[in-house]
Design an enzyme around this catalytic site. Structure first.
Site, PDB file in Angstrom:
ATOM      1  N   ASP A 295       0.854  -1.185   0.000  1.00  0.00           N
ATOM      2  CA  ASP A 295       0.000   0.000   0.000  1.00  0.00           C
ATOM      3  C   ASP A 295       0.889   1.233   0.000  1.00  0.00           C
ATOM      4  O   ASP A 295       1.693   1.426   0.915  1.00  0.00           O
ATOM      5  CB  ASP A 295      -0.903  -0.013   1.241  1.00  0.00           C
ATOM      6  CG  ASP A 295      -2.067   0.952   1.151  1.00  0.00           C
ATOM      7  OD1 ASP A 295      -1.937   1.968   0.443  1.00  0.00           O
ATOM      8  OD2 ASP A 295      -3.104   0.702   1.784  1.00  0.00           O
ATOM      9  N   ARG A 297      -0.301   4.405  -0.201  1.00  0.00           N
ATOM     10  CA  ARG A 297      -1.090   5.597   0.111  1.00  0.00           C
ATOM     11  C   ARG A 297      -0.537   6.349   1.327  1.00  0.00           C
ATOM     12  O   ARG A 297       0.153   5.784   2.166  1.00  0.00           O
ATOM     13  CB  ARG A 297      -2.547   5.211   0.367  1.00  0.00           C
ATOM     14  CG  ARG A 297      -3.298   4.793  -0.870  1.00  0.00           C
ATOM     15  CD  ARG A 297      -4.689   4.281  -0.535  1.00  0.00           C
ATOM     16  NE  ARG A 297      -4.662   3.031   0.215  1.00  0.00           N
ATOM     17  CZ  ARG A 297      -5.737   2.359   0.578  1.00  0.00           C
ATOM     18  NH1 ARG A 297      -6.943   2.835   0.266  1.00  0.00           N
ATOM     19  NH2 ARG A 297      -5.636   1.222   1.237  1.00  0.00           N
TER      20      ARG A 297
END
Length: 363
Positions: A295, A297
């Site tokens: 991930d 983000r």
């Protein structure tokens, strides 16, 4: 008054150059390199870079190196030495996993273990932030300032840029306006723009939430395929609509719509990951084969926007413990987690199971 760009502006310019296939110059006191994104580099420019005669390498992340069975002596990255007759297709085949199953034997790959990899690390950070495949073609040059000036190239000083790529850029609210919606006529859309030239992010305010009380909140990452196209491969669209519906029913809430498509790797790379999933890899394995982490983000954006809007506590609509942790660590108290279990289909059942098993989602 100076009109010359500062470091933030130069980094934004460098990202644009890399997306266009133009190399940039990266410098430290001890030397300089010419760096280009493997994905967008043309054969002609590759030949020009290699003709400089100072040794060219392909920098890839440790995740991609693991797939290729290449030694990442630098820890988080590997510097691959190309064969003397390597053409653009060779560089792209190492950078892009699209044909890994058809041509699994790309090596043995020789990797560099001597010397500093600081500029290679900066190059990979820039390429990733430009939403390109995390692979950079790097050539040593002698006088970075002179080379950049002679060729009209953007030059980044590593010591000045250090920390900029990992810091969350300050956000500024540009405008807010009333937005009546199906779930609530009392809606308002706020647009926030980062100083680093990155994508804008949005806050959808339902009703008039009390700034002194925990507000029902959803951190939602943009998903073109799920939110707009009704994709059955993820649960994003149903989560978006369910969160808004719940806020409408309760009469108040804030939905943060963060432009971090594909867990922060961009739509093109997300589609590459989908293609790898069609070959039998799960969502995490696909990201790793591309050279990304599980991930990518940055949920600090969410806490920054909430604080800008005057909120200090939330009831968070999420199944992702990472979002709770980031909120708490960045000054937003999470008084309650509100589960959001919707959207399971035959097409995304394996995807959701992987999120639970490998990313800790509470499903």
């Amino acid at each position: 008054m100076r009109l010359t760009p500062d470091t933030t502006e130069l980094l934004a310019r460098a990202r644009g150059d890399l997306r266009m296939g133009l190399p940039v110059v990266l410098s430290v006191s001890s030397g300089a390199v010419l760096a280009a994104a493997a994905e967008t580099l043309s054969g002609e420019r590759l030949a020009q870079m290699r003709a400089l005669g100072a040794g060219t390498v392909l920098a890839i992340t440790a995740r991609r190196a693991e797939t290729l069975k290449a030694r990442a002596y630098d820890g988080d990255l590997a510097r691959i030495v190309p064969p003397s007759d390597a053409d653009l297709r060779w560089f792209l085949s190492v950078a892009d996993p699209a044909d890994d199953l058809n041509a699994p034997m790309k090596g043995p790959l020789q990797t560099v273990r001597e010397g500093s990899a600081a500029l290679h690390r900066l190059a990979l950070g820039l390429v990733k932030s430009a939403r390109l495949l995390p692979a950079a073609v790097i050539t040593q040059i002698n006088d970075g300032a002179a080379f950049a000036a002679e060729n009209g190239l953007t030059r980044i000083e590593s010591t000045e840029a250090e920390g900029y790529l990992t810091a969350n850029s300050p956000l500024h609210e540009i405008i807010s306006a009333r937005l009546p919606m199906e779930v609530s006529e009392a809606g308002r859309l706020h647009v926030f723009r980062p100083e680093d030239g990155g994508e804008e992010h949005y806050a959808i305010e339902i009703g008039r939430p009390d700034r002194g009380q925990p507000v029902l909140t959803r951190l939602h990452s943009a998903c073109f395929t799920g939110d707009l196209m009704g994709s059955l491969k993820c649960d994003c669209g149903p989560q978006l609509r369910a969160a808004l519906a719940q806020m409408g029913q309760e009469g108040a809430g804030v939905l943060l719509y963060l432009n971090q498509e594909g867990r922060g790797i961009g739509l093109a790379n997300k589609m590459r990951a989908y293609s790898l999933q069609d070959q039998g890899f799960d969502t995490v394995q696909a990201n790793h084969r591309l050279g990304f982490e599980d991930d990518e983000r940055d949920f600090r954006l969410g806490s920054d926007i909430l604080k800008k809007m005057g909120f200090c506590a939330v009831q968070l609509l999420t199944n992702n413990p990472a979002k709770i942790d980031i909120m708490e660590r960045n000054g937003i108290k999470v008084t309650a987690r509100v589960p959001l279990k919707v959207g399971e289909t035959a097409h995304n059942r394996g995807y959701l199971a992987t999120k639970a098993a490998k990313s800790g989602h509470m499903l």
